[in-house]
Design a protein around this motif. Structure first.
Motif, PDB file in Angstrom:
ATOM      1  N   SER A   1       1.615   0.076  -5.350  1.00 22.39           N
ATOM      2  CA  SER A   1       2.377   0.979  -4.938  1.00 22.39           C
ATOM      3  C   SER A   1       3.392   1.525  -5.818  1.00 22.39           C
ATOM      4  O   SER A   1       3.809   0.741  -6.677  1.00 22.39           O
ATOM      5  CB  SER A   1       3.112   0.339  -3.729  1.00 22.39           C
ATOM      6  OG  SER A   1       3.933  -0.466  -4.287  1.00 22.39           O
TER       7      SER A   1
ATOM      8  N   ILE B   1      -5.751  -8.764  -0.698  1.00 21.85           N
ATOM      9  CA  ILE B   1      -5.798  -7.043  -0.363  1.00 21.85           C
ATOM     10  C   ILE B   1      -4.319  -6.705  -0.123  1.00 21.85           C
ATOM     11  O   ILE B   1      -4.011  -5.464  -0.806  1.00 21.85           O
ATOM     12  CB  ILE B   1      -6.519  -6.997   1.118  1.00 21.85           C
ATOM     13  CG1 ILE B   1      -8.085  -7.069   0.721  1.00 21.85           C
ATOM     14  CG2 ILE B   1      -6.288  -5.420   1.419  1.00 21.85           C
ATOM     15  CD1 ILE B   1      -8.818  -7.088   2.216  1.00 21.85           C
ATOM     16  N   LYS B   2      -3.530  -7.359   0.538  1.00 20.10           N
ATOM     17  CA  LYS B   2      -2.159  -6.925   0.713  1.00 20.10           C
ATOM     18  C   LYS B   2      -1.352  -6.938  -0.460  1.00 20.10           C
ATOM     19  O   LYS B   2      -0.566  -5.803  -0.847  1.00 20.10           O
ATOM     20  CB  LYS B   2      -1.436  -7.756   1.721  1.00 20.10           C
ATOM     21  CG  LYS B   2       0.075  -7.451   2.302  1.00 20.10           C
ATOM     22  CD  LYS B   2       0.631  -8.325   2.875  1.00 20.10           C
ATOM     23  CE  LYS B   2       2.148  -7.966   3.428  1.00 20.10           C
ATOM     24  NZ  LYS B   2       2.661  -8.978   4.390  1.00 20.10           N
TER      25      LYS B   2
ATOM     26  N   LEU C   1     -11.359  -3.165  -0.687  1.00 22.26           N
ATOM     27  CA  LEU C   1     -10.488  -2.137  -1.345  1.00 22.26           C
ATOM     28  C   LEU C   1     -11.347  -1.035  -1.900  1.00 22.26           C
ATOM     29  O   LEU C   1     -10.773   0.140  -1.893  1.00 22.26           O
ATOM     30  CB  LEU C   1      -9.468  -2.791  -2.328  1.00 22.26           C
ATOM     31  CG  LEU C   1      -8.413  -3.629  -1.807  1.00 22.26           C
ATOM     32  CD1 LEU C   1      -7.885  -4.533  -2.898  1.00 22.26           C
ATOM     33  CD2 LEU C   1      -7.538  -2.778  -1.011  1.00 22.26           C
TER      34      LEU C   1
ATOM     35  N   ASN D   1      -2.414  -3.902  -2.827  1.00 16.56           N
ATOM     36  CA  ASN D   1      -1.972  -2.587  -2.409  1.00 16.56           C
ATOM     37  C   ASN D   1      -0.270  -2.505  -2.718  1.00 16.56           C
ATOM     38  O   ASN D   1       0.008  -1.422  -2.964  1.00 16.56           O
ATOM     39  CB  ASN D   1      -2.035  -2.577  -0.852  1.00 16.56           C
ATOM     40  CG  ASN D   1      -3.471  -2.214  -0.402  1.00 16.56           C
ATOM     41  OD1 ASN D   1      -4.083  -1.586  -1.184  1.00 16.56           O
ATOM     42  ND2 ASN D   1      -3.755  -2.599   0.784  1.00 16.56           N
ATOM     43  N   LYS D   2       0.186  -3.567  -2.785  1.00 18.81           N
ATOM     44  CA  LYS D   2       1.701  -3.493  -3.098  1.00 18.81           C
ATOM     45  C   LYS D   2       1.794  -3.532  -4.482  1.00 18.81           C
ATOM     46  O   LYS D   2       2.766  -2.574  -5.120  1.00 18.81           O
ATOM     47  CB  LYS D   2       2.600  -5.297  -2.752  1.00 18.81           C
ATOM     48  CG  LYS D   2       3.831  -5.195  -3.371  1.00 18.81           C
ATOM     49  CD  LYS D   2       4.654  -6.575  -2.799  1.00 18.81           C
ATOM     50  CE  LYS D   2       5.976  -6.564  -3.411  1.00 18.81           C
ATOM     51  NZ  LYS D   2       6.249  -7.942  -3.202  1.00 18.81           N
TER      52      LYS D   2
END
Length: 222
Positions: A204, A196-197, A98, A200-201
């Motif tokens: 957001s 990672i997912k 990231l 990112n969430k």
């Protein structure tokens, strides 16, 4: 868990931090008059201490908070200490992918904690967007919570104190399994892509907007 269960059964008075824990202790057979819903004592400090300024935090972490910054803490898991190296490797690979500015705090002194420290030191030496603080102290740590964009790791502070700061948390693995969690916490396993997912969430705008005005299930610091 066996030790905690035993201590509960041998105690005469119980001060519990959430309604769910209140119900659980009574389900264990304790008399309701012996159980008091008190909230988490650590939150009382938030009403008492003076948080650091942004400038003081920046001086302590040796990074600029103009960039989005993650607070990262990974502790060894008591019953999974043999897997510590694999856990920290997965954790760091996700952060490496990231390339988001990150501040590490040191793990506790449990078995295999030294392995995590060594890996963090290597990581910080390699990347100028990473920093580490051996010991913030409570004022410094809570101040960092105020300015960080998200928390990542498996610290109990991500479960208890984080909601008071309305900060997103990516909680990794089973160390906090069974604890009451607010909706600012995203649970993931030790999987690089999952982490990672989830980060990112957490970063957001939609997720952050959903946390505005949230209440901490562990109390209001009183």
């Amino acid at each position: 868990e066996q030790i905690r269960h035993s201590i509960t059964k041998m105690s005469h008075m119980h001060f519990v931090s959430t309604k769910e824990y209140y119900d659980r202790v009574i389900q264990l057979g304790e008399q309701p008059w012996r159980v008091e819903l008190s909230g988490a004592p650590s939150l009382d400090l938030l009403n008492e201490i003076k948080l650091w300024s942004r400038k003081k935090v920046e001086e302590r972490i040796n990074l600029s908070l103009k960039l989005p910054t993650i607070l990262a803490t990974l502790h060894p898991v008591t019953l999974e200490y043999e897997d510590t190296s694999a856990h920290v490797e997965c954790f760091l690979k996700a952060l490496e992918h990231l390339k988001i500015q990150v501040v590490f705090t040191y793990p506790n002194s449990d078995t295999s904690g030294r392995k995590i420290i060594d890996k963090i030191e290597e990581f910080v030496e390699k990347y100028n967007w990473a920093s580490r603080v051996e010991n913030f102290g409570q004022e410094g740590y809570f101040s960092m919570l105020k300015y960080a964009k998200a928390m990542v790791g498996n610290s109990s502070s991500g479960i208890i104190e984080s909601a008071s700061f309305q900060i997103p948390v990516v909680n990794i693995g089973d160390r906090q399994r069974g604890r009451v969690k607010s909706f600012n916490v995203i649970d993931v396993g030790y999987d690089k892509n999952e982490i990672i997912k989830a980060i990112n969430k957490a970063l957001s705008s939609d997720f952050n907007n959903s946390l505005i005005g949230m209440k901490n299930p562990y109390g209001d610091g009183n």
